[in-house]
Design an enzyme around this catalytic site. Structure first.
Site, PDB file in Angstrom:
ATOM      1  N   GLY A  77      52.275  29.543  85.133  1.00  0.00           N
ATOM      2  CA  GLY A  77      50.864  29.889  85.183  1.00  0.00           C
ATOM      3  C   GLY A  77      50.641  31.276  85.770  1.00  0.00           C
ATOM      4  O   GLY A  77      51.596  31.977  86.130  1.00  0.00           O
ATOM      5  N   CYS A 115      69.470  25.565  82.414  1.00  0.00           N
ATOM      6  CA  CYS A 115      69.878  24.188  82.643  1.00  0.00           C
ATOM      7  C   CYS A 115      71.324  24.186  83.106  1.00  0.00           C
ATOM      8  O   CYS A 115      72.089  25.084  82.780  1.00  0.00           O
ATOM      9  CB  CYS A 115      69.686  23.343  81.398  1.00  0.00           C
ATOM     10  SG  CYS A 115      70.274  24.110  79.910  1.00  0.00           S
ATOM     11  N   SER A 160      58.040  18.947  86.892  1.00  0.00           N
ATOM     12  CA  SER A 160      59.420  18.440  86.901  1.00  0.00           C
ATOM     13  C   SER A 160      59.545  17.465  85.737  1.00  0.00           C
ATOM     14  O   SER A 160      59.815  16.289  85.921  1.00  0.00           O
ATOM     15  CB  SER A 160      59.743  17.751  88.229  1.00  0.00           C
ATOM     16  OG  SER A 160      58.826  16.697  88.468  1.00  0.00           O
ATOM     17  N   GLY A 181      54.977  34.273  80.868  1.00  0.00           N
ATOM     18  CA  GLY A 181      54.688  34.021  82.274  1.00  0.00           C
ATOM     19  C   GLY A 181      53.241  34.255  82.616  1.00  0.00           C
ATOM     20  O   GLY A 181      52.799  35.384  82.792  1.00  0.00           O
ATOM     21  N   THR A 232      51.514  27.659  79.990  1.00  0.00           N
ATOM     22  CA  THR A 232      50.587  26.830  80.760  1.00  0.00           C
ATOM     23  C   THR A 232      49.142  26.915  80.270  1.00  0.00           C
ATOM     24  O   THR A 232      48.407  25.932  80.349  1.00  0.00           O
ATOM     25  CB  THR A 232      50.680  27.243  82.246  1.00  0.00           C
ATOM     26  OG1 THR A 232      52.027  27.029  82.671  1.00  0.00           O
ATOM     27  CG2 THR A 232      49.742  26.435  83.116  1.00  0.00           C
ATOM     28  N   SER A 277      57.817  27.124  74.635  1.00  0.00           N
ATOM     29  CA  SER A 277      58.505  25.834  74.650  1.00  0.00           C
ATOM     30  C   SER A 277      57.996  24.925  75.773  1.00  0.00           C
ATOM     31  O   SER A 277      57.792  25.363  76.894  1.00  0.00           O
ATOM     32  CB  SER A 277      60.007  26.073  74.840  1.00  0.00           C
ATOM     33  OG  SER A 277      60.699  24.845  74.846  1.00  0.00           O
ATOM     34  N   ASN A 303      67.743  27.672  75.663  1.00  0.00           N
ATOM     35  CA  ASN A 303      67.244  27.460  77.017  1.00  0.00           C
ATOM     36  C   ASN A 303      68.430  27.491  77.974  1.00  0.00           C
ATOM     37  O   ASN A 303      69.175  26.520  78.079  1.00  0.00           O
ATOM     38  CB  ASN A 303      66.502  26.116  77.091  1.00  0.00           C
ATOM     39  CG  ASN A 303      65.957  25.840  78.469  1.00  0.00           C
ATOM     40  OD1 ASN A 303      66.141  26.639  79.395  1.00  0.00           O
ATOM     41  ND2 ASN A 303      65.279  24.718  78.620  1.00  0.00           N
TER      42      ASN A 303
END
Ligand code: FAD
Ligand code: FMN
Ligand code: FES
Lengths: 303, 270
Positions: free
Chosen positions: A216, A130, A70, A242, A265, A21, A127
């Site tokens: 990353g 949050c 961000s 990850g 990433t 995502s 998710n």
């Protein structure tokens, strides 16, 4: 040919390589480069009730072997998602998992109800990284809340419900257990790790929001340890995320106990990374005489 | 987003690397698919290393292409790690390149061109001049940089039969002033506004001043901006610049990599 398929609850994925995502848009962007149906699945950018413009720039900073972001869950919102993005996703043969987030349990339920009216969705990723506006804390660090979201969403949909856990927590096993006890079909982990970077010459933070999420290769060992802890705590399938950049990284996660993985990433580093890694995984299984990729999952030897 | 717009990613061989000044390099790569279709203003993402440092590819404007020979040329200045590594690539080595990315200049109905470029914003303007039929336009070129060394390709521009002014911050070449000063002088002298347009690439402060002047003198403008990027293809949402007004669809930001890098005069808050 080795069998590449894996099962995530009732959902059968053609292979264990998914796009994570927020790192694969809504699928159509990368479809300009290759046939995304080759993937085991696509997880969409997090969708929220209202459209979100996201955070002020700068939103990105490169750090050693990683990036800080961000973005602020910038997304088109549920209405535009259904009208503009879902038709393309529905046309795909690969599995489509819609990632959703909200500020309350109600938001999550509203989103599931809206999405349940439509074809072409194979599962939901929640998710939990949050903030819960009512409580202040992230959903993902409160086992009661995390469990409750899973329980309520399970009542609204027969599809696969996959909570995605945050690593910014003391003991991931507690949350993993809470979501399993409340009926989660699988668990995705991990989301980004809170991080920060400063431009020394200007004395300003590199991100507009000051802090952001690290992703990353830098976070891979952290992610792997969390998969290990979760594997010991629960029986449901785990989707490891990850810093995955190569077939070797995929194997690390599978051996540690993940059933599937997501690539994040590295889509930015090399957009073709997921299909290149999938090909190498196929070759690895052939060369090492595995009849199924499932044999690898959880084959870790600890003594 | 235009999904049908073709995009290529491949390992490209470095054919020729030329050092133009102490920190500036021009490199020509083999990339036939791109050379056939790219347009001025577009850029590429170059991954300079297969290692994790630097991790992300870096964006570079296309300086020129040769469709017959199937090559792409870029020009860059050493800023940090990625550009340093790129500068050390040897002819015959390969790098991964993704492109063409972004949009292009729109020259429909324009007769008078004010071309304004600063520093690493010079390449797109050079590419544009290679592709248009120059005698069909009335062209005034304004090039600025910190020093003479950063006034890339000044000899090539000097050989073009167009009106031009050069300026540097330290006076080492052309006039010692900001490039927007001679631009304003030219705008003051007058032009036919319906057919004139400013095309500009360069650092944000320069673009902000060009935007202000274009608004003041009521001339159209197309401004090419640079931001920090990760993916270059619209999947990370990282490369945003704030948009003016437009509250109707709550669209506060634009993605420079897919909706830009070129914007019309009033679109952006610079
Ligand atoms: C669309 C586009 C076209 C470009 N075209 C060219 C070109 O033709 N030639 C050229 O020399 N350069 C060009 N650039 C800039 C080039 O991408 C950067 O110089 C390069 O990324 C620097 O990488 P580095 O690792 O060497 O330095 P880094 O260490 O990554 O960067 C050095 C410093 O510059 C900052 N920085 C990095 N990228 C940007 C950016 N895009 N905007 C503002 N600050 C940044 C970093 O935060 C850091 O402080 C372009 C950028 C964009 C977005
Ligand atoms: C730019 C960016 C945007 C992201 N957006 C989201 C998002 O919207 N929702 C989400 O659940 N995770 C998001 N993530 C987290 C990733 O899905 C993934 O969990 C994390 O980056 C770790 O994997 P990686 O190291 O392979 O990137 C985002 C990550 C990045 C780098
Ligand atoms: S650089 Fe990723 S969206 Fe523009």
């Amino acid at each position: 040919m080795s069998d590449l398929s894996v099962n995530i609850g009732d959902l059968r994925l053609a292979n264990p390589i998914l796009a994570a995502s927020g790192t694969f848009g809504y699928g159509s962007e990368v479809a300009r480069l290759y046939d995304v149906n080759i993937l085991g699945g696509i997880v969409t950018k997090t969708i929220t009730r209202a459209q979100r413009p996201g955070n002020p720039p700068d939103r990105l900073a490169e750090t050693p072997s990683g990036i800080l972001n961000s973005i602020g869950l910038a997304n088109v919102g549920i209405d535009n998602f259904i009208s503009d993005k879902l038709p393309f996703l529905r046309s795909l043969s690969t599995s489509v998992i819609v990632n959703i987030a909200g500020e309350s349990i109600d938001d999550f339920l509203f989103l599931i109800d809206r999405l349940e009216e439509h074809q072409g969705i194979d599962g939901y990723e929640l998710n939990l990284s949050c903030p819960n506006v009512a409580g202040g804390l992230d959903f993902g660090i409160d086992p009661k809340l995390a469990g409750k979201i899973v329980k309520e969403t399970k009542k609204r949909s027969k599809k696969c419900i996959i909570p995605k856990l945050t690593p910014n927590i003391t003991d991931i096993a507690v949350i993993a257990k809470a979501v399993e006890d409340n009926g989660a079909d699988a668990i995705s982990l991990i989301n980004t790790i809170v991080g920060m970077s400063v431009n020394v010459s200007t004395k300003r933070p590199k991100l507009g929001e000051i802090m952001g999420g690290l992703s990353g290769p830098a976070i891979r060992p952290v992610a792997l340890a969390m998969v290990y802890k979760a594997r010991k705590a629960v029986k449901i399938p785990l989707i490891g995320i990850g810093g995955i950049s190569s077939v070797n990284d995929v194997l690390e996660f599978l051996i540690t106990g993940a059933s599937a993985v997501q690539i994040g990433t590295f889509n930015f580093v090399n957009p073709k990374a997921p299909i290149e890694i999938l090909k190498e995984l196929e070759q690895y299984l052939e060369t090492n005489n595995f009849t199924s990729v499932k044999e690898l999952s959880g084959s870790l030897i600890t003594r | 987003m235009n999904v049908s717009h073709p995009l290529f990613q491949r390992s490209c061989t470095l054919l020729k690397s030329t050092q133009l000044s102490s920190k500036t390099y021009q490199q020509e790569y083999v990339f036939p698919e791109l050379a056939k279709i790219s347009k001025p203003g577009q850029f590429v993402q170059i991954r300079v290393s297969a290692e994790y440092s630097p991790l992300l590819p870096r964006p570079f404007s296309i300086l020129n292409v040769n469709a017959n020979q199937g090559t792409l040329t870029v020009l860059f200045k050493i800023f940090g790690e990625a550009t340093e590594i790129l500068s050390r690539k040897l002819e015959g080595e390969t790098v991964e390149i993704l492109g063409p990315l972004g949009n292009t200049f729109e020259l429909n109905r324009i007769k008078k061109l004010f071309l304004v470029a600063g520093g690493v914003g010079i390449p797109p303007i050079y590419y544009l001049l290679q592709t248009i039929d120059m005698p069909r336009y009335d062209i005034s070129l304004f090039l600025g940089a910190a020093t003479k060394d950063d006034l890339f390709l000044r000899e090539e521009f000097n050989n073009m039969d167009i009106e031009k002014s050069f300026s540097t911050d330290d006076g080492s070449y052309g006039t010692k002033t900001l490039i927007t000063v001679p631009l304003e002088d030219a705008l003051k002298r007058g032009f036919s506004s319906s057919k004139a347009c400013i095309l500009s690439c360069g650092p944000m402060p320069m673009l902000a001043e060009v935007q202000r002047l274009a608004q003041k003198y009521k001339v159209e403008a197309q401004l090419s901006v640079e931001t920090i990027m990760a993916c270059g293809i619209g999947i990370c949402q990282g490369c945003v610049v704030p948009l003016h007004g437009n509250t109707k669809d709550a669209k506060k930001y634009t993605l420079v990599c897919v909706d830009g890098p070129i914007y019309s005069r009033d679109e952006l808050i610079l």
